[in-house]
Structure formats: C-alpha cells, structure tokens
Design a protein around this motif. Structure first.
Motif, PDB file in Angstrom:
ATOM      1  N   ASP A   1      -0.561   7.190   1.288  1.00 10.14           N
ATOM      2  CA  ASP A   1      -1.831   7.784   1.599  1.00 10.14           C
ATOM      3  C   ASP A   1      -3.100   6.810   1.432  1.00 10.14           C
ATOM      4  O   ASP A   1      -4.015   7.160   1.474  1.00 10.14           O
ATOM      5  CB  ASP A   1      -1.882   9.083   0.274  1.00 10.14           C
ATOM      6  N   SER A   2      -2.492   5.509   1.306  1.00  6.49           N
ATOM      7  CA  SER A   2      -3.673   4.609   1.567  1.00  6.49           C
ATOM      8  C   SER A   2      -3.640   3.735   2.659  1.00  6.49           C
ATOM      9  O   SER A   2      -4.379   2.749   2.587  1.00  6.49           O
ATOM     10  CB  SER A   2      -3.834   3.690   0.355  1.00  6.49           C
TER      11      SER A   2
ATOM     12  N   ARG B   1     -12.297   4.369  -0.987  1.00  9.26           N
ATOM     13  CA  ARG B   1     -10.763   4.616  -1.212  1.00  9.26           C
ATOM     14  C   ARG B   1      -9.985   3.204  -1.355  1.00  9.26           C
ATOM     15  O   ARG B   1     -10.438   2.063  -0.880  1.00  9.26           O
ATOM     16  CB  ARG B   1      -9.904   5.221   0.060  1.00  9.26           C
ATOM     17  N   ALA B   2      -8.885   3.020  -2.315  1.00 10.29           N
ATOM     18  CA  ALA B   2      -8.023   1.829  -2.146  1.00 10.29           C
ATOM     19  C   ALA B   2      -7.201   2.192  -0.850  1.00 10.29           C
ATOM     20  O   ALA B   2      -6.124   2.558  -0.980  1.00 10.29           O
ATOM     21  CB  ALA B   2      -7.198   1.960  -3.391  1.00 10.29           C
ATOM     22  N   VAL B   3      -7.430   1.590   0.240  1.00  8.07           N
ATOM     23  CA  VAL B   3      -7.083   1.583   1.704  1.00  8.07           C
ATOM     24  C   VAL B   3      -6.532   0.083   2.081  1.00  8.07           C
ATOM     25  O   VAL B   3      -7.145  -0.811   1.694  1.00  8.07           O
ATOM     26  CB  VAL B   3      -7.946   2.114   2.550  1.00  8.07           C
ATOM     27  N   GLN B   4      -5.590   0.138   2.734  1.00  9.24           N
ATOM     28  CA  GLN B   4      -5.131  -1.160   3.531  1.00  9.24           C
ATOM     29  C   GLN B   4      -5.148  -0.632   4.954  1.00  9.24           C
ATOM     30  O   GLN B   4      -4.438   0.292   5.370  1.00  9.24           O
ATOM     31  CB  GLN B   4      -3.710  -1.575   2.939  1.00  9.24           C
TER      32      GLN B   4
ATOM     33  N   GLU C   1      -3.795   9.389   5.113  1.00  2.98           N
ATOM     34  CA  GLU C   1      -4.191  10.246   3.951  1.00  2.98           C
ATOM     35  C   GLU C   1      -4.298  11.526   4.516  1.00  2.98           C
ATOM     36  O   GLU C   1      -3.872  12.681   3.862  1.00  2.98           O
ATOM     37  CB  GLU C   1      -5.275   9.745   3.020  1.00  2.98           C
TER      38      GLU C   1
ATOM     39  N   GLN D   1       4.641   1.380   5.394  1.00  2.31           N
ATOM     40  CA  GLN D   1       5.048   1.687   3.927  1.00  2.31           C
ATOM     41  C   GLN D   1       6.671   1.318   3.758  1.00  2.31           C
ATOM     42  O   GLN D   1       6.969   1.307   2.233  1.00  2.31           O
ATOM     43  CB  GLN D   1       5.194   3.315   4.319  1.00  2.31           C
TER      44      GLN D   1
ATOM     45  N   ASP E   1      -4.906   7.873  10.201  1.00  2.00           N
ATOM     46  CA  ASP E   1      -5.197   7.836   8.531  1.00  2.00           C
ATOM     47  C   ASP E   1      -4.305   8.549   8.180  1.00  2.00           C
ATOM     48  O   ASP E   1      -4.164   9.909   8.183  1.00  2.00           O
ATOM     49  CB  ASP E   1      -6.624   8.556   8.395  1.00  2.00           C
TER      50      ASP E   1
ATOM     51  N   ALA F   1       1.055  -1.253  -0.014  1.00  3.73           N
ATOM     52  CA  ALA F   1       0.008   0.032   0.023  1.00  3.73           C
ATOM     53  C   ALA F   1       1.006   1.333  -0.009  1.00  3.73           C
ATOM     54  O   ALA F   1       1.828   1.168   0.482  1.00  3.73           O
ATOM     55  CB  ALA F   1      -0.797  -0.128   1.335  1.00  3.73           C
ATOM     56  N   GLN F   2       0.239   2.182  -0.798  1.00  5.03           N
ATOM     57  CA  GLN F   2       1.143   3.473  -0.733  1.00  5.03           C
ATOM     58  C   GLN F   2       0.755   4.172   0.636  1.00  5.03           C
ATOM     59  O   GLN F   2      -0.127   3.900   1.330  1.00  5.03           O
ATOM     60  CB  GLN F   2       0.537   4.457  -1.993  1.00  5.03           C
TER      61      GLN F   2
ATOM     62  N   CYS G   1     -13.075   3.968   5.775  1.00  6.00           N
ATOM     63  CA  CYS G   1     -12.490   3.419   4.546  1.00  6.00           C
ATOM     64  C   CYS G   1     -13.286   3.799   3.208  1.00  6.00           C
ATOM     65  O   CYS G   1     -12.548   4.315   2.236  1.00  6.00           O
ATOM     66  CB  CYS G   1     -12.384   2.042   4.614  1.00  6.00           C
TER      67      CYS G   1
END
Length: 257
Positions: free
Chosen positions: A5-6, A47-50, A23, A108, A21, A2-3, A44
């Motif tokens: 911001d996600s 969003r493309a979130v992990q 992001e 990250q 969070d 995951a990036q 969540c």
C-alpha cells in the motif's frame, strides 16, 4: 522493501508517466515534465511511499532527480526483469497501464535498494556512454568505407571518421577532467589503474557503470559484470558452465583489456 500500500509505480515514456497508486488502486497519467512531477509530489504527500519505475533510455532521470530532491524514495528496476516477471504470471498483454501494474507487483515481490543520487558518477556515466556510442559509430563507418567504390563517398567517409576521432579525443579529455575534479573518483581511479592491464578507458568504465565496486564480494562483482561462469546442472548431467547476464558494457571493455 516497501509494502504493497506504499508503492506508486510509474511506466515512463518521453512525454508522459503512466502510474498506479497501489494504496488506492487508482491508475493515473501525468506529464513527464515539471508540472507532472509537482502532481506526483502532491500525490505522495506525507505518506511513507516508494516510487518505483523502469529504466527507459534516460527519460526516467528527470523524474527520479525531482522526487529524490523532495526526499521521496525512488527505486529503479530493470524492464527486462519486470517483463520476465509478468510472463511468469501469465501476463502477455502489454500497454502502459498494465506495465505500471506489473512494476508495482514486481516491486512487492522482489526487494531492491532505493536510488542514491551520485551527480559526479552520473556525469561520468553519461560521458562514458556517449564515448562508447561514438566508438560504435566509428566501427560502423569504417566497415561501410571498406566496401565503397565511389571516390566521393570514400572521401566523405574519411571526413566522418576524422570528425569522430576528434570527438573521442575531446571526450577522453572531459572524462579525465571529470575524474580529476572528484576526490572519490580520483582515488578510485588511481587504485584501479594500479592493477596490470587496467588503463584509463577501463577504469572510467568501471567507475561509471560499476558503482558497487568496494561494497560487494568478488563473486558478486563478477556476476554483476557478467564474467562469472554459471552452473548448468540437472540431475546427473553436469553441462559446461558459461558466462551469462551481467552488464555488457563492462564485460566488453574488460574483454578488450
């Protein structure tokens, strides 16, 4: 992976979840209960979130299951590794909000696989863990009994040992039934027990606590189990190799076998 911001990082305790969070940079806190999980799902959104959280003695399981059922990727990380990561960055202070921030930073920097629910194996793992705890208790009571002089205390210790022994037999039956009820577990159990010295206890331990078996090389599996000799070299010095890390539960049962 995951990036930045996600990622939503969670520090888990019995009563609450302290989150960050990444992001928005917002720290938040919700109950470790269904009401809190509902707020997390809403946060969540689409969003493309992990969601990344530490193992916390079982208190993390309900939130992982709730988020996975909602289709939200969840990753479980080792708290020891996160703590080492924090210290490597000069972060010695520790509280729930700081922990959530370091979990996010760790996620990250270090890639890892998302949690894949496996209800059959998870039930087996819970049974195997409880059996191991009973064995630890049995050893403790037996050691205590050897030093007791009072007859009444010795009788009480014997009753306790008899009760523990019955519970272990009952769990052995439950574990065998759990394996027999699952096609995958049963096939893998038969394969494992075809190996010399692998009996029901070791097979159940491997099935419960080494789900990676069959997907990794023998060298990777040995490292995960904690039986691979690690190099100890520096310059011209070549020190003796020794095992290190891994999963103590698996290593202990392998040693006994």
């Amino acid at each position: 992976m995951a990036q930045q911001d996600s990622i939503i990082a969670l520090d888990v305790s019995k009563a609450r979840l302290d989150g960050l969070d990444a992001e928005t940079g917002e720290a938040f806190q919700v109950e470790n209960a269904e009401a809190g999980y509902s707020l997390l799902r809403r946060r969540c959104g689409k969003r493309a979130v992990q969601v990344v959280l530490e193992a916390s003695g079982g208190y993390e399981r309900p939130v992982m299951e709730a988020l996975s059922k909602a289709g939200i990727p969840v990753r479980l990380v080792d708290p020891r590794k996160v703590r080492h990561f924090a210290r490597a960055h000069g972060r010695w202070a520790k509280n729930d909000r700081l922990d959530a921030r370091m979990i996010a930073a760790y996620a990250q920097a270090i890639p890892g696989a998302a949690y894949q629910p496996d209800p059959e194996r998870e039930v087996l793992a819970e049974l195997a863990t409880y059996r191991r705890q009973l064995l630890d208790e049995q050893t403790m009571v037996r050691n205590q009994a050897q030093t007791l002089a009072d007859p009444e205390l010795r009788r009480l210790a014997k009753r306790r040992l008899d009760a523990i022994a019955l519970l272990i037999l009952r769990l052995d039956k439950r574990i065998a039934e759990q394996i027999a009820a699952s096609k995958t577990l049963k096939v893998n159990d038969n394969l494992l027990q075809s190996i010399p010295a692998v009996g029901p206890v070791l097979a159940a331990t491997l099935l419960a606590h080494m789900p990676e078996l069959g997907t990794l090389t023998r060298h990777q599996v040995a490292a995960l189990a904690g039986v691979a000799p690690m190099d100890n070299q520096s310059g011209k010095r070549d020190g003796p190799r020794s095992i290190y890390g891994g999963r103590p539960v698996v290593r202990t049962v392998l040693y006994m076998a």
